[in-house]
Design a protein around this motif. Structure first.
Motif, PDB file in Angstrom:
ATOM      1  N   ALA A 244      36.752 -44.183   9.510  1.00  0.00           N
ATOM      2  CA  ALA A 244      34.852 -44.162  10.147  1.00  0.00           C
ATOM      3  C   ALA A 244      34.911 -42.883   9.564  1.00  0.00           C
ATOM      4  N   ARG A 247      32.817 -43.015   5.877  1.00  0.00           N
ATOM      5  CA  ARG A 247      32.177 -44.188   6.075  1.00  0.00           C
ATOM      6  C   ARG A 247      30.434 -42.607   6.651  1.00  0.00           C
ATOM      7  N   LEU A 248      30.753 -41.923   7.768  1.00  0.00           N
ATOM      8  CA  LEU A 248      30.062 -41.386   7.871  1.00  0.00           C
ATOM      9  C   LEU A 248      28.931 -39.860   7.533  1.00  0.00           C
ATOM     10  N   LEU A 251      26.897 -41.582   5.152  1.00  0.00           N
ATOM     11  CA  LEU A 251      25.464 -42.058   5.211  1.00  0.00           C
ATOM     12  C   LEU A 251      25.180 -40.192   5.389  1.00  0.00           C
ATOM     13  N   THR A 256      20.733 -40.433   5.544  1.00  0.00           N
ATOM     14  CA  THR A 256      20.762 -40.914   6.902  1.00  0.00           C
ATOM     15  C   THR A 256      20.209 -40.335   8.129  1.00  0.00           C
ATOM     16  N   TYR A 371      34.527 -44.879  15.653  1.00  0.00           N
ATOM     17  CA  TYR A 371      33.598 -45.148  15.660  1.00  0.00           C
ATOM     18  C   TYR A 371      32.812 -43.418  16.073  1.00  0.00           C
ATOM     19  N   GLU A 373      28.460 -42.629  16.095  1.00  0.00           N
ATOM     20  CA  GLU A 373      26.563 -43.013  15.998  1.00  0.00           C
ATOM     21  C   GLU A 373      25.590 -42.515  15.400  1.00  0.00           C
ATOM     22  N   ARG A 383      22.060 -46.421  15.871  1.00  0.00           N
ATOM     23  CA  ARG A 383      23.127 -47.772  15.528  1.00  0.00           C
ATOM     24  C   ARG A 383      24.055 -47.121  15.740  1.00  0.00           C
ATOM     25  N   ARG A 384      24.410 -48.174  15.692  1.00  0.00           N
ATOM     26  CA  ARG A 384      26.636 -47.461  15.554  1.00  0.00           C
ATOM     27  C   ARG A 384      27.352 -48.199  15.341  1.00  0.00           C
ATOM     28  N   TYR A 385      28.616 -47.824  14.724  1.00  0.00           N
ATOM     29  CA  TYR A 385      29.523 -48.231  13.491  1.00  0.00           C
ATOM     30  C   TYR A 385      30.405 -47.855  13.823  1.00  0.00           C
ATOM     31  N   PHE A 387      34.696 -48.559  12.778  1.00  0.00           N
ATOM     32  CA  PHE A 387      35.700 -49.094  11.710  1.00  0.00           C
ATOM     33  C   PHE A 387      37.212 -48.994  11.948  1.00  0.00           C
TER      34      PHE A 387
END
Ligand code: C2G
Length: 439
Positions: A244, A247-248, A251, A256, A371, A373, A383-385, A387
């Protein structure tokens, strides 16, 4: 025409895979092979896969056995594929016996005998057997030992439970280094420089709980020795390898939330502090324990060229002046950042990355989250993510270290510059010019 489908990772394609594909092909007239995407493998706990998707697909293509190759990206996709491609037979090796019976509703399911005596895991283990010593104390040492058992080819070469290598324990330390290829250090940060120096001197790769040193010069010097000797020296920060978090970061870097204006991270915890207090040397204050993690998103997103920095440290007189709570602030030309770390002070352990078009919010405890957002002015656009988080990131950290040793290259995680930036922050924290101390 009878259409057959089969799936797999096909890492380091071997005889067992080829035999499976040959027999799958013989079941019908047209064979589709689904190769697992890297993320899908990680999500299902396969962290040791060596080859990226493109290479694995190319290996399957080169066998000439597949009429079509597709990518398997998500759980449940098999049902979608069977319907979309009008599949008559789904087949897989007998190691999955019974597991895919639910697909009988959509097509015929055939389990083919798995070829004995060969597997990708075995090939990987044989190639990269890495004798790893574990030195340090506290729960983190135990967690790394447990997680190492999930990493292909990593073997425990011994463990030394001490808070720091002292004159009394130095012989034991030398002894354990002599029988190891690599060492993981979860010792007190004040001893890291000496401990790493000894390990590198002995030709041993090092994975060390960050910071690797408490001054910039020392960190640079250690990195230089490691480079000259062709050894891997890595900061261990488990969060840097949590899916997570990585990934953030991507982004945020991809814009983003627009231009990043502020990064604010808080890490606090009550555990471990009091229990260590009988041994003055073993006490790790808020900075030692948390700062590398707390400053990680700051230096990874905004870099280390801050124009100014300041710290406020609350110390505990009863604990030999150890810092129990620290707030740090950084000013960049176009952004600001702050962190709060606490060892006997509790706060909300969240991470917020504020941008011109929204913000990324990671709830507590953000350093081991699966997790986050992305939130915007109009909540409909939030959006929620989610992993998968295996072993708090420790498992991925160890796998990355093992790959770095094998390939002689630095792997994703904490870069050289970030490692040095962390050491510099520690150096400045100890300096009255930057830090106000409140007793
Ligand atoms: N296989 C085999 N004999 C071996 C090794 C593997 O017959 N010695 C088979 C497996 O049973 C599988 C295929 O080769 O059918 C691919 O194996 P892997 O790459 O290990 O893939 P796997 O993790 O089994 O993924 O969605 C993924 C699939 O469920 C299977």
């Amino acid at each position: 025409m009878v259409k057959v489908i089969t799936y797999g990772t096909y890492d380091m394609l071997h005889y067992g895979h080829i035999r499976l594909l040959e027999r799958a092909r013989e079941l019908g007239d047209y064979l589709i092979v689904g190769v697992t995407a890297d993320d899908f493998d990680r999500a299902r706990g396969k962290i040791n896969v060596e080859q990226p998707l493109a290479e694995r697909m190319e290996a399957v293509r080169a066998t000439g056995l597949a009429d079509e190759i597709i990518v398997e990206e998500y759980e449940g996709q098999k049902i979608d594929d069977i319907r979309r491609y009008n599949i008559d037979i789904f087949t897989v090796g007998s190691d999955w016996q019974g597991h895919f019976d639910y697909l009988n509703e959509y097509c015929r399911v055939v389990y083919l005998d798995r070829t004995a005596g060969i597997s990708s895991s075995e090939i990987r283990s044989k190639r990269q057997a890495l004798k790893m010593a574990f030195v340090g104390s506290g729960p983190v040492l135990d967690k790394y030992i447990v997680e190492s058992s999930f990493v292909n080819g990593m073997k425990e070469a011994g463990r030394l439970v001490i808070s720091r290598v002292t004159d009394a324990s130095s012989q034991d330390y030398e002894h354990i280094l002599a029988q190891s290829d690599a060492v993981f250090l979860a010792t007190h940060p004040d001893g890291h420089y000496q401990e790493i120096f000894s390990a590198l001197h002995r030709g041993v790769h090092v994975l060390c709980e960050s910071p690797i040193a408490k001054t910039e010069d020392e960190a640079r010097w250690l990195q230089k020795i490691a480079q000259e000797r062709g050894l891997v020296l890595m900061d261990a920060i488990k969060t840097a390898h949590a899916m997570a978090y990585t990934r953030l970061l991507l982004l945020a870097k991809a814009g983003t939330v627009g231009r990043i204006v502020s990064v604010d991270a808080t890490c606090t915890g009550m555990s471990g502090f009091r229990s260590h207090c009988t041994d003055g040397d073993a006490v790790q204050g808020a900075m030692d324990y948390w700062a590398p993690t707390a400053v990680l998103p700051i230096v990874q997103l905004l870099g280390d060229s801050f124009a100014s920095e300041s710290y406020v440290s609350f110390t505990d007189a009863a604990q030999k002046g150890v810092d129990m709570f620290v707030r740090g602030s950084f000013e960049y030309p176009n952004a600001v950042a702050s962190f709060k770390v606490g060892r006997t002070v509790k706060s909300e352990g969240e991470l917020i990355i504020s941008g011109t078009e929204g913000y990324i919010y990671v709830p507590a405890p953000w350093w081991k989250t699966d997790y986050f957002e992305v939130r915007r002015e109009n909540a409909d656009n939030n959006r929620r993510y989610f992993f998968q988080l295996d072993g708090e990131g420790i498992r991925n950290q160890l796998a990355a270290f093992s790959r770095a040793v094998e390939r002689g290259a630095r792997m994703p995680g904490v870069t050289l510059d970030e490692s040095i930036a962390i050491a510099r922050i520690f150096e400045h924290f100890c300096c009255a010019r930057f830090t106000k101390t409140i007793n």
